[in-house]
Design a protein around this motif. Structure first.
Motif, mmCIF file in Angstrom:
data_model
loop_
_atom_site.group_PDB
_atom_site.id
_atom_site.type_symbol
_atom_site.label_atom_id
_atom_site.label_comp_id
_atom_site.label_asym_id
_atom_site.label_seq_id
_atom_site.Cartn_x
_atom_site.Cartn_y
_atom_site.Cartn_z
ATOM 1 N N HIS A 3 -2.330 -3.257 -9.694
ATOM 2 C CA HIS A 3 -0.833 -1.697 -9.330
ATOM 3 C C HIS A 3 0.172 -2.789 -9.161
ATOM 4 C CE1 HIS A 3 -3.922 0.570 -6.924
ATOM 5 N NE2 HIS A 3 -4.158 -0.648 -6.542
ATOM 6 N N HIS A 45 -4.365 -8.830 -4.146
ATOM 7 C CA HIS A 45 -5.211 -7.989 -3.552
ATOM 8 C C HIS A 45 -5.010 -6.461 -4.200
ATOM 9 C CE1 HIS A 45 -7.521 -5.703 -0.528
ATOM 10 N NE2 HIS A 45 -6.509 -4.962 -0.608
ATOM 11 N N TYR A 46 -3.385 -5.938 -4.322
ATOM 12 C CA TYR A 46 -3.251 -5.215 -5.529
ATOM 13 C C TYR A 46 -2.926 -5.835 -6.437
ATOM 14 C CZ TYR A 46 -2.500 -2.586 -0.940
ATOM 15 O OH TYR A 46 -2.339 -2.329 0.787
ATOM 16 N N THR A 86 3.358 0.107 -11.509
ATOM 17 C CA THR A 86 4.615 0.107 -10.367
ATOM 18 C C THR A 86 5.546 -0.274 -11.438
ATOM 19 O OG1 THR A 86 3.102 0.010 -8.659
ATOM 20 C CG2 THR A 86 6.037 -0.684 -8.774
ATOM 21 N N GLY A 90 0.521 -1.370 0.392
ATOM 22 C CA GLY A 90 -0.146 0.043 -0.391
ATOM 23 C C GLY A 90 1.158 1.209 0.486
ATOM 24 N N LYS A 119 2.266 1.486 -7.330
ATOM 25 C CA LYS A 119 2.006 2.744 -7.668
ATOM 26 C C LYS A 119 0.220 3.163 -7.416
ATOM 27 C CE LYS A 119 6.428 4.870 -8.227
ATOM 28 N NZ LYS A 119 6.786 6.124 -7.283
ATOM 29 N N LYS A 120 -0.284 3.981 -7.245
ATOM 30 C CA LYS A 120 -1.791 4.491 -7.757
ATOM 31 C C LYS A 120 -2.094 3.887 -6.647
ATOM 32 C CE LYS A 120 -1.235 5.615 -12.204
ATOM 33 N NZ LYS A 120 -2.092 5.089 -13.898
ATOM 34 N N THR A 121 -1.768 3.785 -5.244
ATOM 35 C CA THR A 121 -2.864 3.512 -4.277
ATOM 36 C C THR A 121 -2.902 4.439 -3.385
ATOM 37 O OG1 THR A 121 -0.481 3.316 -2.721
ATOM 38 C CG2 THR A 121 -1.226 0.966 -3.916
ATOM 39 N N LEU A 122 -3.885 4.342 -2.870
ATOM 40 C CA LEU A 122 -4.646 5.298 -2.045
ATOM 41 C C LEU A 122 -3.129 6.165 -0.275
ATOM 42 C CD1 LEU A 122 -8.427 4.928 -1.905
ATOM 43 C CD2 LEU A 122 -7.635 6.454 -3.036
ATOM 44 N N SER A 123 -2.537 5.028 0.389
ATOM 45 C CA SER A 123 -2.307 5.566 1.211
ATOM 46 C C SER A 123 -0.273 5.140 0.254
ATOM 47 C CB SER A 123 -1.661 3.714 1.959
ATOM 48 O OG SER A 123 -1.796 2.937 0.945
ATOM 49 N N GLU A 124 -0.127 5.182 -1.014
ATOM 50 C CA GLU A 124 1.045 5.445 -1.808
ATOM 51 C C GLU A 124 2.342 6.940 -0.406
ATOM 52 O OE1 GLU A 124 3.128 6.542 -5.461
ATOM 53 O OE2 GLU A 124 1.316 6.225 -5.907
#
Length: 265
Positions: A107, A103-104, A111, A24, A28-33
């Motif tokens: 993403h 889960h990711y 990256t 997370g 890249k482009k996760t809300l917690s990046e």
């Protein structure tokens, strides 16, 4: 539930939360990046606590081959169960890493850096230096096993022990994790590293097998010495094995120091 399944599930939970927070923060482009090291340290600690809450009453929640070896080395755990626990922990680490991968899923292709992708699964050194990296993993795991034995020697309100163990992981991460990413657990590193190797991660690069032995051997040695040290110093029950280990570790420290001095000259 069997002890094998318990250790597998507990380690799986640990990796889902621990690997999940690294993904997370770094993919890249996760809300917690970009949330940083403090978030990672706290999530790893809470992840360990959740694993302990889940299976502590069934297996004692080692969730870590180094802890299993450390406890066995001082008679706190039967050697006959060590292979069962370690196999379960390794398998749980792999399964947890596979769950994080799914889960990711969107993403990974966003990256570009293969090292960032590998970092979700396994650890690596900030400054590559074989002996220094080995010592870092030994020290971190030594502190872990000593800390667990300290916690076990005290009485807490019922149900609080797993949270205290989680806080121990947090402080190890914040204080000692900056050198090698504080694997302090062969199952946390090797299990997910194997998952990284076989999973179809876009642009993943290599799995850095040349480094992989350090977060296995370092924690194993540190865990065993942590148990032996506690037994010798706090229970005044030093054995010949403790003294042999002590001499060997002093030689490792001296070798690492000489190597770093040679590099600096």
């Amino acid at each position: 539930m069997s002890e094998f399944i318990g250790e597998l599930i507990g380690t799986m939970i640990l990796i889902i939360f621990g690997g999940g927070v690294v993904a997370g923060v770094n993919l890249k482009k996760t809300l917690s990046e970009g949330s940083g090291w403090v978030l990672i340290s706290f999530a790893w600690g809470l992840g360990v606590a959740m694993g302990v809450y889940a299976v502590g009453s069934i297996t004692g929640a080692h969730l870590n081959p180094a802890v299993t070896l450390g406890f066995a080395s001082i008679g706190e755990f039967p050697w006959a169960k060590v292979p069962i626990y370690i196999c379960a922990q390794m398998l749980g680490g792999m399964i947890g890493a596979v769950i994080v991968f799914f889960h990711y899923l969107p993403h990974w292709k966003e990256t570009n850096d293969p090292a960032v992708k590998l970092g979700v699964f396994s650890t690596g050194p900030a400054i590559p230096s074989t002996m220094a990296n080995l010592i870092s993993e030994m020290i971190g795991t030594f502190v872990l096993v000593m800390g667990l034995l300290f916690i076990g020697a005290n009485t807490f309100t019922e149900g609080l022990n797993p949270l205290i163990v989680g806080l121990l992981i947090v402080v190890i991460g914040m204080s000692l994790g900056g050198t090698t990413g504080y694997a302090i657990n062969p199952a946390r590193d090797l299990g997910p590293r194997i998952a990284h190797w076989f999973l179809p991660i876009p642009g993943k690069g290599h799995s850095n097998w040349s480094y992989a032995w350090i977060p296995v051997i370092g924690p194993a040695l540190g865990g065993i010495y942590g148990g032996l040290f506690y037994e010798a110093i706090f229970k005044t029950n030093g054995t010949i094995i403790f003294w042999v280990f002590s001499i060997g570790i002093l030689l490792l420290f001296a070798t690492a120091l000489l190597q770093e001095l040679k590099k600096a000259s």
